[in-house]
Design an enzyme around this catalytic site. Sequence first.
Site, short mmCIF file in Angstrom:
data_model
loop_
_atom_site.label_atom_id
_atom_site.label_comp_id
_atom_site.label_asym_id
_atom_site.label_seq_id
_atom_site.Cartn_x
_atom_site.Cartn_y
_atom_site.Cartn_z
N ARG A 38 74.29 -1.32 75.11
CA ARG A 38 73.76 -2.68 75.29
C ARG A 38 74.35 -3.34 76.54
O ARG A 38 73.66 -4.11 77.22
CB ARG A 38 74.01 -3.53 74.04
CG ARG A 38 73.03 -3.21 72.93
CD ARG A 38 73.23 -4.08 71.70
NE ARG A 38 72.11 -3.91 70.78
CZ ARG A 38 72.09 -4.32 69.53
NH1 ARG A 38 73.14 -4.95 69.02
NH2 ARG A 38 71.02 -4.15 68.78
N LYS A 199 71.96 -3.15 57.22
CA LYS A 199 71.45 -4.53 57.16
C LYS A 199 70.26 -4.61 56.21
O LYS A 199 69.12 -4.81 56.63
CB LYS A 199 71.03 -4.99 58.56
CG LYS A 199 72.20 -5.28 59.48
CD LYS A 199 71.67 -5.81 60.80
CE LYS A 199 72.79 -6.11 61.78
NZ LYS A 199 72.29 -6.43 63.11
N GLY A 356 71.54 -1.15 67.54
CA GLY A 356 72.88 -1.01 68.13
C GLY A 356 73.58 0.25 67.64
O GLY A 356 74.05 1.08 68.43
N GLY A 379 66.40 -4.69 64.46
CA GLY A 379 65.50 -5.58 63.71
C GLY A 379 64.33 -6.06 64.56
O GLY A 379 63.17 -6.09 64.11
N1 LIG Z 1 75.22 4.99 52.91
C1 LIG Z 1 75.81 4.07 53.67
N2 LIG Z 1 76.80 3.30 53.16
C2 LIG Z 1 77.41 2.38 53.94
N3 LIG Z 1 77.09 2.12 55.22
C3 LIG Z 1 76.11 2.86 55.76
C4 LIG Z 1 75.42 3.86 55.02
N4 LIG Z 1 74.50 4.40 55.84
C5 LIG Z 1 74.61 3.79 57.03
N5 LIG Z 1 75.56 2.85 57.00
C6 LIG Z 1 76.02 1.98 58.10
O1 LIG Z 1 74.93 1.30 58.67
C7 LIG Z 1 75.38 0.77 59.91
C8 LIG Z 1 74.21 0.60 60.85
O2 LIG Z 1 73.22 -0.22 60.24
P1 LIG Z 1 72.33 -1.29 61.02
O3 LIG Z 1 71.28 -1.74 60.07
O4 LIG Z 1 73.22 -2.35 61.61
O5 LIG Z 1 71.66 -0.42 62.18
P2 LIG Z 1 71.48 -0.71 63.73
O6 LIG Z 1 70.96 0.53 64.34
O7 LIG Z 1 72.77 -1.23 64.31
O8 LIG Z 1 70.40 -1.83 63.78
P3 LIG Z 1 70.55 -3.35 64.35
O9 LIG Z 1 70.57 -3.22 65.82
O10 LIG Z 1 69.40 -4.08 63.77
O11 LIG Z 1 71.87 -3.86 63.83
C9 LIG Z 1 76.43 1.75 60.40
O12 LIG Z 1 77.63 1.04 60.64
C10 LIG Z 1 76.60 2.75 59.25
O13 LIG Z 1 77.94 3.08 58.96
O1 LIG Z 2 72.28 -6.17 66.40
C1 LIG Z 2 71.17 -6.70 66.42
O2 LIG Z 2 70.16 -6.16 65.92
C2 LIG Z 2 70.98 -8.00 67.15
O3 LIG Z 2 72.12 -8.31 67.90
C3 LIG Z 2 70.67 -9.11 66.18
O4 LIG Z 2 71.75 -9.32 65.30
P1 LIG Z 2 71.50 -10.09 63.91
O5 LIG Z 2 70.72 -9.14 63.03
O6 LIG Z 2 72.87 -10.40 63.38
O7 LIG Z 2 70.69 -11.33 64.22
#
Ligand SMILES: Nc1ncnc2c1ncn2[C@@H]1O[C@H](COP(=O)(O)OP(=O)(O)OP(=O)(O)O)[C@@H](O)[C@H]1O
Ligand SMILES: O=C(O)[C@H](O)COP(=O)(O)O
Length: 398
Positions: A38, A199, A356, A379
Amino acid sequence: MAAFRTLDDIGNISGKRVLVRVDLNVPVADGKVTDATRIERIAPTIAELSGKGAKVILLAHFGRPKDGPAPEFSLEPIAKATAQVLDRPVGFASDCVGDTAGSAVAAMNKGDVLLLENTRFYKAEEKNDPAFTERLAANGDIFVNDAFSAAHRAHSSTEGLAHLLPAFAGRTMQAELEALEKGLGNPVRPVVAIVGGAKVSTKIDLLMNLVKKVDALVIGGGMANTFLAARGTNVGKSLCEHDLAATAKQIMIEAAEAGCAIILPVDGVVAKEFKAGAACETVAISEVPADGMILDVGAKTVTAVGEWIDRAATLVWNGPLGAFEIAPFDHATVAAAKHAAARTKAGKLVSVAGGGDTVAALNHAGVADDFTYVSTAGGAFLEWMEGKPLPGVDVLKR
Ligand SMILES: Nc1ncnc2c1ncn2[C@@H]1O[C@H](COP(=O)(O)OP(=O)(O)OP(=O)(O)O)[C@@H](O)[C@H]1O
Ligand SMILES: O=C(O)[C@H](O)COP(=O)(O)O
């Protein structure tokens, strides 16, 4: 011409104060940035604005602080990481509004770059409160939004500012929108989506519409546990939002009506604690011990995910299949990532991934460059995919 205002429209900005919304919500472990994608992506916008003599003032959030300022959510360490990645000095002000921010901005020279502290230290930010937006706007003459990954949030720094200042899309925002339109605007079917990650509450609603747009939805990570629990499977102490069971059930009904297959894990890697070296075992999903946590999907599920990737012409992926930051819980995510990358390289798959941690996971698997496109957005990417208007983008339209 782009449908929204870009830096091509910005005019003479020499000496002007340009507030730039960026996404510095980067993965961090032990105080260190573990994936700088990022930060790397905002470099072109910063270089361009600074090169034209603007005073570049970065606005960003970090995490989801609940009760105002908290050291663990400070952007100060990220300012240092940003300076390293951009290979230029990046100043830091310990507040995003008020005297502290004002004095730091007043001390800037043409071309300087300054990061202001976490906008989410003010609750008003997420309420898009007009008075708070005005306080942010007081430090700028122009607003540039380069945070596509936060554009699904109608917050003061992502949407409100664009009503108060002349507003433009940064180069990354522009590139993300153009690349997503090219890759997914008219996707070749079958389209398979993989959604995982942690999330759950903020992403589960997106799945309601996503199942109408894709042919199959593979659910992994913490998201899967919520669906499994809704189906009556015992998930022990796994990350799971039990109060979202009704939503999960409704999504499964909508999917069936839309003809979208839902693929849930059939086995899981369980451990009693989430830490390196913790003892773990693979069990059938119906056999998760009451004190166990599912931290990755198991080998049989990995095979099933691979088969769905083989059937797909287009793959959309957000959220890792497991807690990939700690081995061996990275196994499924790495295996699926390598599989998708190989299909893409063979010209059999258009693969678009975003988020991310998802980008961090693809980098960890060593295949981010082999995907058709990797978005910084999680998201926001899913909402774009759903066809939902993104407030931070809409407000930049011509
Ligand atoms: N079974 C699980 N139990 C706990 N944590 C998990 C599990 N599977 C995945 N994760 C965690 O999910 C996190 C990533 O989720 P997240 O929804 O934030 O994805 P992202 O790619 O970062 O999307 P965004 O950019 O929207 O945040 C990682 O830190 C990972 O460790
Ligand atoms: O990590 C993300 O997807 C963006 O930075 C938005 O973060 P947020 O889901 O906490 O609004």
